[in-house]
Enzyme design. Structure first.
Site, mmCIF file in Angstrom:
data_model
loop_
_atom_site.group_PDB
_atom_site.id
_atom_site.type_symbol
_atom_site.label_atom_id
_atom_site.label_comp_id
_atom_site.label_asym_id
_atom_site.label_seq_id
_atom_site.Cartn_x
_atom_site.Cartn_y
_atom_site.Cartn_z
ATOM 1 N N ILE A 134 0.690 -1.030 -0.067
ATOM 2 C CA ILE A 134 0.097 -0.108 0.061
ATOM 3 C C ILE A 134 0.942 1.288 0.298
ATOM 4 C CG2 ILE A 134 -1.901 1.545 1.509
ATOM 5 C CD1 ILE A 134 -2.843 -1.499 2.394
ATOM 6 N N GLU A 135 0.958 2.117 -0.818
ATOM 7 C CA GLU A 135 1.143 3.233 -0.964
ATOM 8 C C GLU A 135 1.167 4.218 0.268
ATOM 9 O OE1 GLU A 135 2.445 6.895 -1.327
ATOM 10 O OE2 GLU A 135 0.709 6.655 -1.985
ATOM 11 N N SER A 136 2.250 4.610 0.290
ATOM 12 C CA SER A 136 2.384 5.346 1.644
ATOM 13 C C SER A 136 1.961 6.134 1.839
ATOM 14 C CB SER A 136 3.707 5.669 2.081
ATOM 15 O OG SER A 136 4.331 5.995 1.239
ATOM 16 N N LYS A 137 1.583 6.824 0.889
ATOM 17 C CA LYS A 137 1.034 8.679 1.257
ATOM 18 C C LYS A 137 -0.528 7.916 1.175
ATOM 19 C CE LYS A 137 0.659 13.341 -0.259
ATOM 20 N NZ LYS A 137 0.859 14.493 -0.871
ATOM 21 N N CYS A 166 12.873 7.786 -1.445
ATOM 22 C CA CYS A 166 11.874 6.995 -1.905
ATOM 23 C C CYS A 166 11.823 6.970 -3.590
ATOM 24 C CB CYS A 166 11.021 7.300 -1.293
ATOM 25 S SG CYS A 166 9.260 8.213 -2.608
ATOM 26 N N ASP A 182 15.341 7.443 2.930
ATOM 27 C CA ASP A 182 13.942 6.412 4.064
ATOM 28 C C ASP A 182 15.769 5.708 4.727
ATOM 29 O OD1 ASP A 182 11.678 6.885 2.662
ATOM 30 O OD2 ASP A 182 12.634 4.845 1.194
ATOM 31 N N HIS A 188 10.782 0.186 1.132
ATOM 32 C CA HIS A 188 11.148 -0.547 2.045
ATOM 33 C C HIS A 188 11.363 -1.670 1.361
ATOM 34 C CE1 HIS A 188 10.099 3.747 2.870
ATOM 35 N NE2 HIS A 188 10.417 3.482 4.566
ATOM 36 N N GLY A 240 5.512 11.232 7.865
ATOM 37 C CA GLY A 240 4.053 11.497 7.661
ATOM 38 C C GLY A 240 3.723 10.683 8.853
#
Length: 276
Positions: A83-86, A184, A191, A223, A253
């Site tokens: 799942i894309e972090s933003k 990233c 990261d 990651h 975030g």
């Protein structure tokens, strides 16, 4: 960059929606990055989990009173998608003005939405601040290799050729480093991570492991893929009876991501380090 990531909200201006919005979640298939490593969903040489910890989880009680907590999410390493972090952050923010009748209702909602995005059941724990405060921070197991005197000048791509071992010796040991860094692949933001390597196999040269980990410093990848690359490079070199690679990254975030890959049963501790 992963082609799907180009269409994600990462690196773009976004509207922060304050009411429940599961459509914010942006899944990214793992298959493209697995293909780069020469593996498929049917031939994964690891078991594992990606632990995500959320420090910005809040919702409303039926009375209108807000609650804050810390969320722990366990995404299976063989799930079809990350799942894309933003998008994850935007989804969690959408709960801020949403009413849940009970903690069970919140947890069921999180499990449903995150499992749908990942393509496989996601474990969810919602913990009180007091619980997490009582746990404190922990130290990584094993020997820290960061004080070794090494020289390196190329940081653009991981360099597995730096790794060395003694094929005449079989050892069982646990090593760790706090010098893992990558970028990233979408925004270029750093990261920062710490990583544990636990194995039984050909004796790994500790200095070579440190220089190899440092070679990720300007590498652009998510990651999860960095940890899988480390795991495969070590597996190919050491021919281990067992191998575990576990990285814990500094939060960004309000989220930290902690990928775990192992030849054996999954039993990692999801406990904070001093930089988390």
């Amino acid at each position: 960059m992963h082609p799907a990531a180009e269409h994600s909200p990462l690196g773009k201006s976004s509207e922060y929606i304050a009411t429940y919005s599961p459509e914010q979640l942006f899944p990214i298939p793992r298959t493209a990055k697995w293909a780069e490593l020469g593996v498929t969903a049917q031939t994964l040489p690891w078991q594992g989990v990606d632990y995500w910890n959320c420090f910005e989880l809040s919702w409303l009680l039926p009375s209108g009173k807000p609650v804050v907590a810390i969320g722990e999410f366990a995404i299976p390493a063989d799930s079809p998608n990350i799942i894309e972090s933003k998008s994850f952050k935007l989804y969690l923010n959408s709960l801020n003005q949403t009413v849940f009748a009970s903690l069970d209702a919140l947890q069921a909602c999180l499990e449903k939405d995150l499992s749908a995005a990942a393509g496989k059941p996601v474990g969810v724990k919602v913990r009180t601040l007091a619980e997490v405060e009582a746990q404190g921070v922990v130290a990584l197991p094993g020997q820290c290799i960061d004080a070794l005197d090494v020289a390196i000048s190329n940081y653009e791509q991981p360099q597995p050729e730096l790794l060395r071992c003694d094929p005449a010796r079989v050892v069982e040991e646990t090593l760790h480093s706090h010098l893992l860094k990558s970028n990233c692949p979408v925004t270029g933001q750093p990261d920062w991570g710490s990583v544990v390597v636990e194995y039984k196999g050909r004796a790994l040269d500790h200095a070579s492991l440190l220089t190899y980990l440092i070679s990720f410093r300007q590498h652009a990848d998510f990651h999860e893929q960095c940890v899988e690359r480390i795991y495969l490079d070590l597996k190919n070199l050491l021919q281990p009876e067992h191998l575990t690679v576990y990285a814990r990254y500094v939060r960004r975030g309000g989220l930290d991501i902690n990928p775990y890959r192992s030849t054996g049963a999954i039993s990692p501790d999801n406990k904070r380090l001093v930089r988390q």
